[in-house]
Structures are given as C-alpha cells and as structure tokens.
Design a protein around this motif. Structure first.
Motif: not given
Length: 195
Positions: A45-70
């Motif tokens: 299997r051949a592929t391209s690998q990004n060497i950028g961030p592991l996560y877009g949004i990393y959230a630990n310990g939030l009480e709530d989250a609303i993510i919409s659009g984009g």
C-alpha cells in the motif's frame, strides 16, 4: 501535537468549547510518501503521510462542546479528540454540519472523531452527531471511534442525517459505547483496504 489543544487536566475547572464555521487543515504541512508491505509480502500500500499535527482539536477535561460547520481534515490521527480523564462526565457534546475530509490512514486507529475515557473510567454523556459529511478519501481508517477496552467511553449517542463514505476500515468503530440511536444516515464505500 494539536492545532487547538484544550487541556483542563490539572485544574478540574468546568470549561466549554464553542467552535463555529472554522476550517482546520493538517494538510498545509509537508507531505512524505510511504509504502507499506505486509510481512508476508502479499499486500503493498502506497500513501502520502502528513507530518503536521496529530489532532485538529484535542480536548481533555471539557464539561461540554458544541462544534458546528466548517471543514476539518488532514490531521495525522484525529480531527476531533474528546478525551475525558478528569472527574465527572462531559455532558451533551454536539457536532453538526461539519465536513470531515479524512485523516492519515497510515496511523493505527486514525479517525475523524474519537471519544476516549482513558483508564480512569470517566465518560462522555449524550453526544449528538447531526448532518455531518464524513469523507475518508480512501485513506482514513474510521469516521467515528468510541474507544475504551476496559469500560465505557460514551453513554448515549444519537447520530442522524450523517453521510459516511470512502473509509479504509469501518466508518463506525464502537468499542466502549453504551446506548445509541442511528437514524437517516448514509454509509457507502467502506472497508476498501484490499480493493
């Protein structure tokens, strides 16, 4: 590690995330080409690998989250990683109207969204996914991964009106989920690793 890193592990203060109509791409980083071969030599299997961030949004310990659009895509592991490793549950996170454009499928366990309770047993409660478009681009492993091998990471998931397409593995990997309602979703072109 992440484009946006929210970590409330030490203070245990209730925090909220509101993310509306933002675009987040990991693919703006350099790319390297990789070739993987099975140990018996049967599959390459051949592929391209990004060497950028592991996560877009990393959230630990939030009480709530609303993510919409984009639009979110091109992270090396997860576009949204909701980790609950502090006291109490994350309550009613809502993700709606987001277009997910794949993560790096060469990483074991990559997904667009991941719910993880870690080893301490705190979980997320009453999550909703509504009207999202998940495009694995033929290289992402999963759209949604609920993970906890020793307990529960998510209690009550409602997923409606979502489209899941072009995932190398299963679009939905649900290990550690207790209670779910799926309605009006479209799932096509999946488990394409060996095609």
């Amino acid at each position: 590690i992440a484009a946006f890193y929210f970590n409330d592990l030490n203070s245990n203060n209730p925090t909220s995330l509101r993310w509306h109509d933002n675009d987040l791409f990991g693919t703006n980083s350099p790319v390297r080409n990789l070739t993987y071969t099975a140990t018996d030599g049967s599959t390459t299997r051949a592929t391209s690998q990004n060497i950028g961030p592991l996560y877009g949004i990393y959230a630990n310990g939030l009480e709530d989250a609303i993510i919409s659009g984009g639009l979110m895509g091109g992270q090396n592991l997860h576009s949204i990683y909701l980790f609950r490793n502090t006291s109490g549950a994350m309550l009613e996170p809502r993700i709606s109207g987001v277009t997910f454009d794949g993560t790096d499928g060469t990483q074991t366990g990559s997904s667009d969204i991941m719910f993880d309770a870690g080893s301490v047993g705190y979980y997320t409660l009453n999550a909703t996914l509504t009207g999202n478009t998940f495009n694995g681009e033929g290289q992402s492993m999963h759209a949604l991964w609920v993970y906890n091998t020793s307990g529960v990471s998510l209690v009550n998931l409602a997923a409606s009106g979502n489209t899941f397409s072009a995932y190398v593995g299963t679009p939905l990997m649900l290990v550690g989920l207790q209670g779910a309602v799926f309605s009006g979703n479209t799932i096509t072109n999946y488990n394409i690793w060996n095609t």
